[in-house]
Design a protein around this motif. Structure first.
Motif, PDB file in Angstrom:
ATOM      1  N   PRO A 330      -9.611  56.045  -5.732  1.00  0.00           N
ATOM      2  CA  PRO A 330     -10.006  54.713  -5.286  1.00  0.00           C
ATOM      3  C   PRO A 330     -10.296  53.818  -6.479  1.00  0.00           C
ATOM      4  N   ILE A 331     -10.070  52.533  -6.311  1.00  0.00           N
ATOM      5  CA  ILE A 331     -10.387  51.602  -7.387  1.00  0.00           C
ATOM      6  C   ILE A 331     -11.709  50.913  -7.073  1.00  0.00           C
ATOM      7  N   GLN A 332     -12.545  50.837  -8.065  1.00  0.00           N
ATOM      8  CA  GLN A 332     -13.840  50.177  -7.964  1.00  0.00           C
ATOM      9  C   GLN A 332     -13.977  49.215  -9.128  1.00  0.00           C
ATOM     10  N   GLY A 333     -14.629  48.090  -8.891  1.00  0.00           N
ATOM     11  CA  GLY A 333     -14.812  47.167  -9.997  1.00  0.00           C
ATOM     12  C   GLY A 333     -15.627  45.950  -9.630  1.00  0.00           C
ATOM     13  N   SER A 373     -10.321  53.212 -14.634  1.00  0.00           N
ATOM     14  CA  SER A 373      -9.330  52.787 -13.647  1.00  0.00           C
ATOM     15  C   SER A 373      -8.389  51.779 -14.289  1.00  0.00           C
ATOM     16  N   LYS A 374      -7.087  52.031 -14.140  1.00  0.00           N
ATOM     17  CA  LYS A 374      -6.080  51.135 -14.693  1.00  0.00           C
ATOM     18  C   LYS A 374      -5.025  50.785 -13.653  1.00  0.00           C
ATOM     19  N   SER A 375      -5.318  51.103 -12.403  1.00  0.00           N
ATOM     20  CA  SER A 375      -4.354  50.860 -11.334  1.00  0.00           C
ATOM     21  C   SER A 375      -5.097  50.797 -10.018  1.00  0.00           C
ATOM     22  N   TYR A 376      -4.556  50.027  -9.086  1.00  0.00           N
ATOM     23  CA  TYR A 376      -5.093  50.000  -7.732  1.00  0.00           C
ATOM     24  C   TYR A 376      -4.668  51.242  -6.947  1.00  0.00           C
TER      25      TYR A 376
END
Length: 667
Positions: A330-333, A373-376
């Protein structure tokens, strides 16, 4: 999203839907004879290829990752964060209780060791039109609600109409390509589609939870309101006891109608599953170590590294299990709300990303356990990399004039520091971008052409995120940007999120092995104007919409991968979020009374396949247990699990899209 659900946990949907035979049945629709129609009833839905389970020479008896002989009995006690005020997870009101999905059955259910395949539950077979214009479900004649009344086609139609008229706004978008629902008989229901292009729609409908019409039509049961009235379900558990906002207990249904179906063999082994709510995560952790509950998903790296050096672990009474998962990360930001004028310029958003010193955070706060994270769509094989070429370039080329020129010539990258805390080079890069965007430093304040300073509020509901936000704030101040960190109570947070009333938040998105229609709700233009949607950033970009369409309409796994890479690339270069981190394992601390199958699911841990060990062995684990999956592809470094937002966010937000998405992924 996850949204278990939220155990968010809201999934794995994709495109190019095909049907394959399973040995569970060879149903022929009522009134037809074999071969009389092109539409044949089949008992599995599978993406791109053949179903793993069920063939003429190998009947489907149970999933490989369960113990079909697991004993029944005992109780599983778990903790939840915050509070709740509703037992109805399907509306846009209130905060739904954790675990309520246990009381509901869906038409079909998913395996966890395939990218996405569905097998019979309430529906014993399905008939998909060859041109993808409709799907008809044949219901299991044994399917029953907990009060003994049969589940009928009328209940299926009623559920669909109830969710799309009174449920969360998400449903109206999610099922928008359904033209009509027709009851053909008590056990047959047909969904006709507006067009044949949405190849994922049969999968979406197959995971429709079935609600009892005779229950919700009673005057005392108002579906649209927040309520702690115990709802009627048909699943493996029913609500035993509820203490509003504090705890809930689910009791296994001893005469559960589907207990002997192959999809349920070896699962739902606990007689009781309960959740106690804790408003303070530190208190919750101490309660686990004191034996107040049995299982905890640990999402904080510092806790995993330092907080479990306790006698219970040394004695083997509390086991620390690190279980690899090949789920997409999962992407978090830090998510920007583009509904704010000062975030309309992508240069401003990109510049603020230089204030995120991941390397320092990882070294000083996370014990070097995170991956950036470097991608969705990280860890999925669908990540954008390098520069667009081949078929991906073909998808993007028509939109060249509306995309950054660098997208076609440079790989996307996130700022990197040396981890010392000195980010002067990065700050210079940021100030150059801000100057280009029309901002200037004046008395150490960043101001626009009118002299208005850039002041941003970061809205939080979880105090544990403040330590990350404080470093972000410090670095932004060096750019002349004032960041106000505001941590509010859960109810206020939920209301503000639903109304898009924030400048920035920490947002999380779980992805599946087969992305599909849910992307519309994440990034689509229509969702940007739908209150309560998961398009938190307010993205309105025709290029994003076009790439989502390519994802939804992909005819093969190869086309899907290409389309997802293109979508990922466009989202990354849009600078809609400052990516944070993820962790490629499930870290679970649990009582030694719990036992789990020798073989774990490929894509996610299935707690409901665990059971009570009648003779717990205190020597079987005193520290991190060896993963039972082949984890040679997992990174050597243990990284913080991105579900810091996703898991707690589900419980805190109680947003339905997340709940559904995780339910789909974890079934």
């Amino acid at each position: 999203m996850v949204m278990n659900s939220g155990y968010l946990k809201l999934a794995a949907l994709t495109l190019g839907v095909t049907l394959s035979y399973s040995s569970l049945s060879s149903a022929v629709p009522s009134g037809q004879t074999p071969g009389s129609q092109d539409i044949i009833a089949k008992t599995s839905l599978v993406l791109h290829g053949e179903a793993k389970y069920g063939s003429p020479d190998q009947p489907f008896t149970h999933f490989e990752y369960v113990n079909p002989d697991a004993p029944k009995g005992g109780s599983l006690r778990m903790a939840a964060s915050g509070t709740f005020d509703s037992l109805n997870p399907y509306t846009n009101k209130g905060t739904p209780v954790t675990g309520i999905g246990l009381i509901y059955d869906t038409l079909m259910t998913q395996s966890r060791d395939e990218p996405f395949s569905l097998y019979p539950l309430v529906a014993e077979s399905a008939e998909k039109a060859p041109d993808n214009s409709s799907i008809t479900y044949n219901l299991n004649p044994d399917a029953r609600f907990h009060d003994g009344k049969p589940i009928t086609a009328n209940d299926v139609k009623y559920t669909f109409e109830l969710l799309t008229s009174q449920g969360h706004p998400f449903y109206r978008s999610y099922y928008s390509d359904v033209d009509s629902v027709t009851v053909l008989s008590d056990s047959r229901v047909k969904f006709t589609f507006k067009h044949a292009n949405n190849r994922e729609l049969p999968f979406i409908l197959s995971e429709l939870p079935i609600l009892p019409q005779h229950h919700w039509e009673q005057d005392e049961n108002d579906f649209s309101s927040t309520s702690l009235n115990i709802p009627l379900g048909s699943g493996p558990y029913q609500v035993k006891h509820v203490d509003g906002g504090r705890s809930i207990a689910y009791q296994r249904v001893s005469d559960y109608w589907a207990k002997d179906l192959p999809v349920n063999k070896g699962r739902y082994n606990f007689d009781e599953i309960s959740y106690d709510y804790y408003r303070d995560e530190h208190v919750a952790l101490q309660a686990l170590k004191a034996g107040e509950y049995d299982l905890r998903h640990e999402n904080i790296a510092k806790n995993w590294a330092t907080a479990y050096d306790v006698p219970a672990v040394h004695r083997g009474e509390l086991i620390l299990a690190t279980i690899p998962t090949r789920n997409p990360a999962p992407i978090q930001g830090f998510a920007f709300n583009l509904r704010r004028d000062f975030f309309q310029d992508p240069l401003v958003r990109k510049a603020m990303g230089y204030a995120m010193d991941f390397e320092w955070l990882n070294r000083n706060l996370f014990h070097d356990s995170h991956l950036r994270s470097k991608s969705y769509f990280g860890n999925s094989g669908m990540e954008a990399s390098g520069i667009p070429e081949g078929d991906e370039l073909t998808l993007l080329e028509p939109w060249r004039s509306q995309l950054p020129a660098d997208l076609f010539t440079k790989p996307y990258s996130v700022p990197v520091t040396n981890g010392s805390g000195n980010i002067r080079p990065q700050l210079q890069e940021a100030l150059t971008l801000l100057k280009k965007a029309g901002w200037r430093l004046e008395n150490n304040k960043l101001v626009d052409k009118r002299g208005q300073p850039l002041e941003v509020e970061l809205l939080l509901a979880q105090p544990s995120l403040e330590r990350v936000a404080l470093l972000f704030k410090k670095n932004l101040e060096q750019m002349g940007i004032e960041l106000n960190i505001r941590t509010v109570d859960i109810s206020q947070y939920i209301n503000r999120i639903r109304d898009f009333d924030y400048d920035m938040i920490v947002a999380g998105y779980g992805q599946s092995a087969s992305p599909g229609n849910e992307q519309t709700g994440f990034w689509g233009s229509k969702a940007a104007d739908t209150k309560g949607s998961r398009n938190y950033m307010g993205i309105k970009d025709p290029v994003v919409d076009a790439m989502i369409d390519h994802v939804i309409n992909a005819d093969s796994r190869e086309e899907l991968t290409t389309a997802v890479k293109a979508l990922d690339r466009v989202l990354l270069w849009g600078e809609y979020m400052i990516p944070q981190w993820y962790y490629p394992y499930d870290r679970i601390a649990h009582s030694n009374k719990l036992a789990r199958p020798k073989s774990e699911p490929l894509y996610s841990t299935d707690i409901y396949s665990w059971w009570i060990d009648s003779q717990p062995d205190a020597t079987k684990a005193t520290s991190t247990s060896s993963p039972s999956n082949d984890d040679t592809e997992a990174p050597a470094v243990q990284a913080e699990n991105d579900r810091l937002w996703l898991y707690s966010g589900l419980i805190l937000l109680g947003l339905i899209p997340v709940w559904i998405y995780r339910r789909r992924k974890n079934r």
